[in-house]
Design a protein around this motif. Structure first.
Motif, PDB file in Angstrom:
ATOM      1  N   GLY A 145       0.813  -1.206   0.000  1.00  0.00           N
ATOM      2  CA  GLY A 145       0.000   0.000   0.000  1.00  0.00           C
ATOM      3  C   GLY A 145       0.852   1.263   0.000  1.00  0.00           C
ATOM      4  O   GLY A 145       2.029   1.258   0.364  1.00  0.00           O
ATOM      5  N   GLY A 146       0.233   2.381  -0.399  1.00  0.00           N
ATOM      6  CA  GLY A 146       0.918   3.662  -0.369  1.00  0.00           C
ATOM      7  C   GLY A 146       1.983   3.829  -1.429  1.00  0.00           C
ATOM      8  O   GLY A 146       2.938   4.581  -1.223  1.00  0.00           O
ATOM      9  N   VAL A 147       1.831   3.153  -2.583  1.00  0.00           N
ATOM     10  CA  VAL A 147       2.752   3.335  -3.706  1.00  0.00           C
ATOM     11  C   VAL A 147       2.073   4.266  -4.707  1.00  0.00           C
ATOM     12  O   VAL A 147       1.067   3.896  -5.322  1.00  0.00           O
ATOM     13  CB  VAL A 147       3.124   1.991  -4.374  1.00  0.00           C
ATOM     14  N   GLU A 148       2.591   5.464  -4.851  1.00  0.00           N
ATOM     15  CA  GLU A 148       1.959   6.460  -5.705  1.00  0.00           C
ATOM     16  C   GLU A 148       2.149   6.151  -7.182  1.00  0.00           C
ATOM     17  O   GLU A 148       1.247   6.397  -7.989  1.00  0.00           O
ATOM     18  CB  GLU A 148       2.526   7.846  -5.391  1.00  0.00           C
ATOM     19  N   ALA A 149       3.304   5.610  -7.553  1.00  0.00           N
ATOM     20  CA  ALA A 149       3.550   5.340  -8.973  1.00  0.00           C
ATOM     21  C   ALA A 149       4.724   4.374  -9.110  1.00  0.00           C
ATOM     22  O   ALA A 149       5.558   4.249  -8.205  1.00  0.00           O
ATOM     23  CB  ALA A 149       3.845   6.631  -9.735  1.00  0.00           C
ATOM     24  N   MET A 150       4.770   3.688 -10.257  1.00  0.00           N
ATOM     25  CA  MET A 150       5.893   2.818 -10.608  1.00  0.00           C
ATOM     26  C   MET A 150       6.264   3.071 -12.067  1.00  0.00           C
ATOM     27  O   MET A 150       5.405   3.058 -12.949  1.00  0.00           O
ATOM     28  CB  MET A 150       5.543   1.332 -10.432  1.00  0.00           C
ATOM     29  N   TYR A 151       7.552   3.325 -12.310  1.00  0.00           N
ATOM     30  CA  TYR A 151       8.040   3.563 -13.663  1.00  0.00           C
ATOM     31  C   TYR A 151       9.184   2.591 -13.950  1.00  0.00           C
ATOM     32  O   TYR A 151       9.918   2.167 -13.047  1.00  0.00           O
ATOM     33  CB  TYR A 151       8.507   5.008 -13.814  1.00  0.00           C
ATOM     34  N   LEU A 152       9.329   2.243 -15.233  1.00  0.00           N
ATOM     35  CA  LEU A 152      10.305   1.231 -15.647  1.00  0.00           C
ATOM     36  C   LEU A 152      11.185   1.759 -16.768  1.00  0.00           C
ATOM     37  O   LEU A 152      10.772   2.610 -17.554  1.00  0.00           O
ATOM     38  CB  LEU A 152       9.600  -0.036 -16.161  1.00  0.00           C
ATOM     39  N   ARG A 153      12.387   1.195 -16.823  1.00  0.00           N
ATOM     40  CA  ARG A 153      13.254   1.283 -17.981  1.00  0.00           C
ATOM     41  C   ARG A 153      13.806  -0.103 -18.251  1.00  0.00           C
ATOM     42  O   ARG A 153      14.141  -0.840 -17.310  1.00  0.00           O
ATOM     43  CB  ARG A 153      14.395   2.276 -17.759  1.00  0.00           C
ATOM     44  N   LEU A 154      13.899  -0.450 -19.529  1.00  0.00           N
ATOM     45  CA  LEU A 154      14.378  -1.761 -19.923  1.00  0.00           C
ATOM     46  C   LEU A 154      15.827  -1.654 -20.398  1.00  0.00           C
ATOM     47  O   LEU A 154      16.170  -0.749 -21.173  1.00  0.00           O
ATOM     48  CB  LEU A 154      13.506  -2.324 -21.047  1.00  0.00           C
ATOM     49  N   GLY A 155      16.646  -2.580 -19.927  1.00  0.00           N
ATOM     50  CA  GLY A 155      18.051  -2.573 -20.290  1.00  0.00           C
ATOM     51  C   GLY A 155      18.386  -3.671 -21.287  1.00  0.00           C
ATOM     52  O   GLY A 155      18.064  -4.846 -21.059  1.00  0.00           O
ATOM     53  N   PHE A 156      18.995  -3.303 -22.404  1.00  0.00           N
ATOM     54  CA  PHE A 156      19.404  -4.249 -23.449  1.00  0.00           C
ATOM     55  C   PHE A 156      20.926  -4.219 -23.561  1.00  0.00           C
ATOM     56  O   PHE A 156      21.554  -3.175 -23.391  1.00  0.00           O
ATOM     57  CB  PHE A 156      18.779  -3.889 -24.799  1.00  0.00           C
ATOM     58  N   ARG A 157      21.515  -5.382 -23.865  1.00  0.00           N
ATOM     59  CA  ARG A 157      22.960  -5.471 -24.058  1.00  0.00           C
ATOM     60  C   ARG A 157      23.269  -5.715 -25.540  1.00  0.00           C
ATOM     61  O   ARG A 157      22.670  -6.586 -26.169  1.00  0.00           O
ATOM     62  CB  ARG A 157      23.553  -6.613 -23.232  1.00  0.00           C
TER      63      ARG A 157
END
Length: 317
Positions: free
Chosen positions: A198-210
């Motif tokens: 609870g109490g998570v305002e937002a989640m953002y992602l970045r994807l890493g490629f090699r």
């Protein structure tokens, strides 16, 4: 004792019983007020420090639990049960995996294949797929995002799903949700979502490629999923199986702000140079609370299909 002696003693007693003089009151009252004021200030400062420490402890506890679940899921993405007694083994030369082990959408909640609505504050969605471990109910080696141990049926196409996203619940508090399911016999059964943290305002992602599978990690954001369509991998990256790492940024709600005006918009920095460059987000209607940003990078542990595990198994028979 003489009368003179009694007279002198009586004078001393009268002076002692006379109390404080006006000058003594004038000198002691400000000093007493200063001591009381200092003691009150120290007490209030202690209360404020305790509240700050309690808020940090609460935010850290929730953030550590959320990031632990997310990084563990990324590490499990693409897990294959190579045990010949439990799993169906696809030997080299029979083709690659026919299901994506990891997918992400820039703004989505509910399900990746349908993307019925936008995630709260434009939050991203992450989905991982993996085989179970152990027949039937599983042997406890692997768990889905709800903490349930998952087993395997021995069929190549069967796998489990764990989906993470942020949305507002019935209590109007944004939370990190978990939705798990199973894909068996060409059908996917997704269970109702449940609150993970609870109490998570937002989640953002970045994807890493090699580059070439061995080069430095190159970070790129996921795409926004089209309604009722599965998400696409970033162009030029070779598909979902080339995702080597996932960078997470969680915006956590803290204690209510005191003494300030309610903010309609909050601007927070969600990524920095360590994960591909600085990026800020504008959060609307985030509530009159302190916002804390926590970050983590999770690395995949499994390859994108048939790899050295299958070759090693085949050569060891």
């Amino acid at each position: 004792m003489s009368g003179a002696g009694f007279g002198a003693w009586g004078g001393v007693r009268k002076r002692r019983m006379a109390g404080f003089t006006l000058l003594e009151w004038v000198l002691t009252l400000p000093l007493g007020l200063l001591i009381v004021t200092a003691a009150t200030a120290i007490y209030l400062a202690g209360i404020r420090l305790w509240r700050v420490q309690a808020e940090r402890y609460d935010v850290n506890e929730r953030a550590v639990f959320a990031l632990t679940q997310l990084t563990r899921a990324v590490g499990m993405a693409g897990y294959r049960n190579w045990d010949p007694m439990e799993g169906a083994i696809r030997l080299p030369g029979q083709g690659a995996r026919d299901w994506p082990s990891l997918r992400a959408s820039a703004e989505c909640s509910g399900s990746l294949d349908t993307c019925p609505r936008r995630g709260w504050q434009g939050s991203a969605m992450l989905e991982v797929q993996f085989h179970g471990a152990g027949f039937s109910q599983g042997n406890g080696a692997l768990h889905n995002c709800a903490g349930r141990q998952v087993g395997t049926t021995g069929r190549l196409d069967d796998r489990h799903l764990s989906i993470f996203y942020v949305d507002k619940g019935e209590d109007a508090v944004p939370s990190l949700y978990c939705r798990y399911g199973e894909h068996r016999m060409s059908a996917t059964d997704l269970h109702p979502a449940q609150v993970l943290v609870g109490g998570v305002e937002a989640m953002y992602l970045r994807l890493g490629f090699r580059d070439g599978g061995t080069g430095p990690v190159r970070w790129t954001p996921p795409f926004i999923s089209m309604r009722r369509r599965p998400p696409r991998p970033p162009p030029g990256e070779g598909g979902w199986e080339n995702v080597a790492a996932v960078a997470f940024s969680l915006v956590m709600r803290g204690a209510p702000r005191r003494g300030g005006k309610p903010r309609a918009v909050s601007v927070v920095e969600v990524f920095d140079a360590a994960s591909g460059g600085r990026e800020s987000k504008r959060l609307f209607n985030a509530g009159d609370v302190h916002l804390h940003v926590v970050n983590a990078v999770a690395y995949r542990r499994n390859d994108g299909g048939v790899g050295e595990e299958a070759k090693w198994l085949a050569s060891s028979w």
